[in-house]
Each structure stands twice: as structure tokens, then as C-alpha cells.
Write a protein that holds these residues in place. Structure first.
Motif, PDB file in Angstrom:
ATOM      1  N   ASP A 183      19.206 -36.596 -40.895  1.00  0.00           N
ATOM      2  CA  ASP A 183      19.951 -36.108 -39.727  1.00  0.00           C
ATOM      3  C   ASP A 183      21.099 -35.223 -40.199  1.00  0.00           C
ATOM      4  O   ASP A 183      22.269 -35.610 -40.173  1.00  0.00           O
ATOM      5  N   ASN A 187      18.191 -29.689 -40.420  1.00  0.00           N
ATOM      6  CA  ASN A 187      17.044 -30.234 -39.690  1.00  0.00           C
ATOM      7  C   ASN A 187      17.270 -30.213 -38.181  1.00  0.00           C
ATOM      8  O   ASN A 187      16.320 -30.034 -37.405  1.00  0.00           O
ATOM      9  N   ARG A 188      18.504 -30.383 -37.764  1.00  0.00           N
ATOM     10  CA  ARG A 188      18.792 -30.316 -36.331  1.00  0.00           C
ATOM     11  C   ARG A 188      18.482 -28.926 -35.786  1.00  0.00           C
ATOM     12  O   ARG A 188      17.925 -28.786 -34.685  1.00  0.00           O
ATOM     13  N   ARG A 191      14.653 -28.376 -35.628  1.00  0.00           N
ATOM     14  CA  ARG A 191      14.075 -29.130 -34.514  1.00  0.00           C
ATOM     15  C   ARG A 191      14.396 -28.462 -33.185  1.00  0.00           C
ATOM     16  O   ARG A 191      13.520 -28.347 -32.307  1.00  0.00           O
ATOM     17  N   GLU A 195      11.736 -27.094 -30.324  1.00  0.00           N
ATOM     18  CA  GLU A 195      11.766 -27.611 -28.958  1.00  0.00           C
ATOM     19  C   GLU A 195      12.024 -26.509 -27.950  1.00  0.00           C
ATOM     20  O   GLU A 195      11.493 -26.548 -26.827  1.00  0.00           O
ATOM     21  N   ARG A 215       7.898 -30.761 -34.940  1.00  0.00           N
ATOM     22  CA  ARG A 215       8.929 -31.553 -34.270  1.00  0.00           C
ATOM     23  C   ARG A 215       8.833 -33.021 -34.680  1.00  0.00           C
ATOM     24  O   ARG A 215       9.857 -33.686 -34.879  1.00  0.00           O
ATOM     25  N   VAL A 216       7.614 -33.534 -34.814  1.00  0.00           N
ATOM     26  CA  VAL A 216       7.431 -34.926 -35.260  1.00  0.00           C
ATOM     27  C   VAL A 216       7.969 -35.108 -36.674  1.00  0.00           C
ATOM     28  O   VAL A 216       8.602 -36.128 -36.984  1.00  0.00           O
ATOM     29  N   ARG A 217       7.741 -34.133 -37.525  1.00  0.00           N
ATOM     30  CA  ARG A 217       8.227 -34.232 -38.906  1.00  0.00           C
ATOM     31  C   ARG A 217       9.755 -34.252 -38.948  1.00  0.00           C
ATOM     32  O   ARG A 217      10.347 -34.798 -39.886  1.00  0.00           O
ATOM     33  N   VAL A 219      11.717 -35.671 -36.613  1.00  0.00           N
ATOM     34  CA  VAL A 219      12.144 -36.620 -35.584  1.00  0.00           C
ATOM     35  C   VAL A 219      13.414 -37.365 -35.978  1.00  0.00           C
ATOM     36  O   VAL A 219      14.162 -37.835 -35.109  1.00  0.00           O
ATOM     37  N   ASP A 220      13.704 -37.486 -37.272  1.00  0.00           N
ATOM     38  CA  ASP A 220      14.906 -38.214 -37.694  1.00  0.00           C
ATOM     39  C   ASP A 220      16.181 -37.397 -37.493  1.00  0.00           C
ATOM     40  O   ASP A 220      17.283 -37.929 -37.652  1.00  0.00           O
ATOM     41  N   GLU A 222      18.783 -35.642 -35.087  1.00  0.00           N
ATOM     42  CA  GLU A 222      19.195 -35.783 -33.698  1.00  0.00           C
ATOM     43  C   GLU A 222      19.044 -34.449 -32.960  1.00  0.00           C
ATOM     44  O   GLU A 222      19.310 -33.387 -33.524  1.00  0.00           O
ATOM     45  N   PRO A 223      18.595 -34.478 -31.695  1.00  0.00           N
ATOM     46  CA  PRO A 223      18.509 -33.223 -30.928  1.00  0.00           C
ATOM     47  C   PRO A 223      19.897 -32.656 -30.667  1.00  0.00           C
ATOM     48  O   PRO A 223      20.879 -33.405 -30.549  1.00  0.00           O
TER      49      PRO A 223
END
Length: 426
Positions: A183, A187-188, A191, A195, A215-217, A219-220, A222-223
Motif C-alpha cells: 500500500d 501502487n495506489r 490501481r 479503475e 486491479r486484482v494484482r 488489491v493491497d 488502498e483506492p
């Protein structure tokens, strides 16, 4: 209520003549308030229609249309295609993201848009491919500062918070520690880019499935919270494999800025400003080109027209001699097409002001298109530093040309600026 025959999917072309589209009043007002198009007005000759004209913003967005009853709203999908081929749009975008790398690699520095000819599918493909390349060696992890209430001590006790919240009793304990996690800002951002594209209709099925997998990869991570600025990240050796994907993702998310404007409609999608892309391409390429001649260049360099320093000037690019202090040329990029074989006179007036303030004999205006050869205007009554008067040059770049031809044109201009073509430009 949607009127019979009202459009919900609108396709326009950049700077094309206004198009009459069937829309109800609520949809027309929402589209006008969105700021997506250059002009939105009721069609005076046809009831239930609105005249829509796109400007320099290209891309695809969903514009929400509020309903008379809360919860009954709907959305319009607006797509604006560039007047240049999509592959050329991504060539310009590649330069704006990383001019030095794009200049070194030329054609190979462009963004991979696949075989798609429309902006949305091409961008979705490019973003997914970049994310996949970034994650090929696994999801990047890093340390993130964490502060929380816990039943056990981990890291450092936040004494001030412990006393303020839990004076005289434990647990819980207010602690702070560095967590090694996926997180992290990098990565945020990736992602969020995936999305954003997944929320838009028109993304091809195979690309949509790959984006969902990415997106699944991630997933850790936070959006991101809508309305907040993108998290900051610092380029380093550790995130080098992420950097191309991050630059493209940030360009996508920056193009989604209408959704972050407080008090306005929230838009899903992206919009690229062709004015900015063209300016970034010209100035970025010229800055790299003049370096090959030992010169330097500064973008948006601040100067003043008057001795009192009240009238500010910010030309797109000022080239300097090898000493780094003596200006040798000024360049302004204009994403305009000429009218009746002529460019606006105000561009010449602006360039004359730049040359006068900088003490230069020559100034260069670079346009995105033109039907005539390059022109030079010798200004009357303006003896320059060498006494030969000020000359204003107008150059036209055909964006439909091959990238190698575009770069060759800018190399020629850079050589003139540096005086390497035999012309005493410096």
C-alpha cells in the motif's frame, strides 16, 4: 425523463464545426456546465437539439445528468477524437511524459497504443501494457508510516496521543511504526488508473479483462479518495521499472481533473489538452536538440517587458549560449491552424515583445499545421543587437508526418538557433 431520440453517446471531433445533437434541456445544461466542450448551446433552428462543438480537449468522459427526483439521474458519454491520427497523439504524449528518453529513442519512444484507432481503446491498451510491464517482477513494496491504536506495543509509543486519548489506562496503546507493505503511492496510482478506465464504456473486452486482472494484482493498495491530490512518489532505483507506467497513469489521472473540482460535476474519464501536448512536444524536443550543440534551454522562463518589471513575459522556450546566461533565441509553440493562409497577427506582436525584452534579432513561432511554406517577417524600425533588425520566423509542423520527419524539422530549427547551420543565429 429522456426525450425520444435523445443522444446518450456523443462522438465529436476536435475543433470540427458545431454538430446538432438531440438532447433534452437537463442534458444540455449538464454538458454546458461540465466544461468538456468549447461550445454548448440550444439549436435555434431545431427544437430538442443542442449545438455542440469540441475544442482542443480530446478523450472520453461520462457526464452525469441530474434527475428531477434524487437518484433518477443518468449519464452522457462524450468522446472527442483528435484531428491528428491517434498514433500521433500518443507520440506527442510520449514526449510530454519523458522528453529526454523520447528524444533518444525517436520513433521507438512512442507509447504502444496497439492497433486501435480510437483514443479510449488505445489509451486503455497502453495503460494496461505499461502496468503489466511494471508488475512483471512482482508488486513493489515499501515502507509506509503507520499510526494506530493497538493492543500490543509495536514500534514507538506516541506519548502525547496516549495521554490525550487513554490517560491512566492501557491497552490500547497509541503506536507509530513503519510497515513494509504494497500500500504505497506507486501502487495506489496504478490501481486508480486501471479503475478509471474500467468505469468507462467503450474499452474493448480483451483490454477490460486484462485491466481487471491488473486491479486484482494491486488489491493491497488502498483506492484513492476522489477529490484529493494524487499521492507523491519519488523516482529511485527501486521503482525504476514502475516509472513509465506511473508517468502514463498520472497523465491519465491528471486528464480526469474535472472530477476533482469542488462544487462542480464529477466526471469519470480523461481529457488531454492538445494545446499542452503540442507545446510540450515542441519545447521538450527543442531543449534536447539544442543540448547537442552545447546550448541550453529553459521552459516558461520568466522575463519582464518593462524596466519597472510590471509586465511579465513567459515565452515557451528561451535558448541560451554555452555560458548559460546569454539568450540566443526565443520560441513559442502555437497549436493553431492558419486561416486563409495566414496566422493571427497577435502571435507576431507577442513574439516581437519577447525579442525586444530579450535583446534578440530573431524569434520563432512554431505552429501545428500550415498550408504554406515557412515565413520570415522583417520588422521595420527595429535595429536588433547586431543592427540588422528583428526577424520573426513562422514555422509549420505537419503532425500527420512521420515522427522522424517531425524530429528532423526540429533538429534543423535547433541547428539554426545554435548557429550550426552557417546562419549567424547566435
Amino acid at each position: 425523463m429522456i426525450t425520444s431520440g435523445a443522444a446518450t453517446d456523443i462522438s465529436l471531433r476536435e475543433h470540427a464545426p458545431a454538430r446538432s445533437v438531440p438532447l433534452d434541456a437537463a442534458a444540455g445544461r449538464a454538458l454546458a456546465a461540465s466544461g468538456v466542450l468549447e461550445s454548448v448551446m440550444p439549436d435555434p433552428y431545431q427544437d430538442g437539439h443542442w449545438l455542440l462543438r469540441a475544442g482542443s480537449l480530446v478523450g472520453a468522459v461520462r457526464v452525469p445528468v441530474p434527475g428531477a427526483v434524487p437518484g433518477t439521474g443518468r449519464a452522457l458519454t462524450v468522446r472527442v477524437a483528435p484531428k491528428t491520427p491517434v498514433r500521433r497523439l500518443f507520440f506527442l504524449l510520449g514526449f510530454s511524459l519523458d522528453p529526454a528518453k523520447a528524444w533518444r529513442h525517436g520513433r521507438d519512444g512512442t507509447i504502444d497504443a496497439g492497433a486501435y484507432e480510437d483514443v479510449l481503446p488505445a489509451l486503455a491498451h497502453a495503460v494496461e501494457r505499461q502496468i503489466d510491464a511494471a508488475l512483471r517482477q512482482g508488486v513493489l513494496q515499501g515502507y509506509r508510516r503507520t499510526e494506530e491504536s493497538a493492543l500490543v506495543v509495536r514500534g514507538r509509543i506516541r506519548e502525547a496521543e496516549q495521554i490525550r486519548r487513554h490517560f491512566g489506562r492501557t491497552p490500547p496503546v497509541e503506536i507509530a511504526y513503519d510497515a513494509y507493505t504494497a500500500d504505497i503511492p506507486e501502487n495506489r496510482i496504478l490501481r486508480a488508473a486501471a479503475e478509471t478506465l474500467l468505469r468507462l464504456p467503450g474499452v474493448p473486452g480483451p483490454v477490460r479483462r486484462r485491466l481487471a486482472h491488473q486491479r486484482v494484482r494491486l488489491v493491497d493498495a488502498e483506492p484513492l479518495v476522489r477529490g484529493r491530490a494524487l499521492p507523491a512518489w519519488t523516482p529511485s532505483r527501486l521503482n525504476a521499472r514502475y516509472q513509465p507506467a506511473l508517468r502514463l497513469a498520472e497523465a491519465l489521472l491528471a486528464g480526469s481533473t474535472p472530477e476533482h473540482r469542488p462544487g462542480e460535476l464529477r466526471l469519470d474519464g480523461f481529457l488531454f489538452d492538445m494545446n499542452a501536448l503540442f507545446e510540450d512536444f515542441v519545447t521538450g524536443a527543442l531543449r534536447e536538440a539544442v543540448r547537442e550543440h552545447g546550448h541550453s534551454a529553459r521552459l516558461q522562463d520568466r522575463h519582464h517587458l518593462d524596466t519597472a518589471r510590471l509586465v511579465r513575459l513567459r515565452p515557451d522556450l528561451v535558448a541560451y549560449a554555452p555560458d548559460g546566461r546569454t539568450p540566443v533565441a526565443v520560441v513559442d509553440a502555437k497549436y493553431k491552424t492558419e486561416k486563409s493562409g495566414r496566422h493571427p497577427n497577435e502571435d507576431l506582436y507577442q513574439m516581437l515583445a519577447y525579442c525586444t525584452a530579450l535583446g534578440l534579432d530573431e524569434g520563432h513561432l512554431v505552429y501545428a499545421a500550415g498550408r504554406t511554406a515557412d515565413r520570415a517577417h522583417e520588422v521595420r524600425g527595429t535595429p536588433g543587437p547586431t543592427g540588422r533588425g528583428i526577424t520573426l520566423h513562422q514555422h509549420a509542423l505537419e503532425l500527420d508526418a512521420d515522427p522522424t520527419e517531425l524530429l528532423a524539422s526540429l533538429r534543423t530549427l535547433a541547428a539554426r538557433i545554435a548557429g550550426a547551420d552557417g546562419h549567424p543565429g547566435a
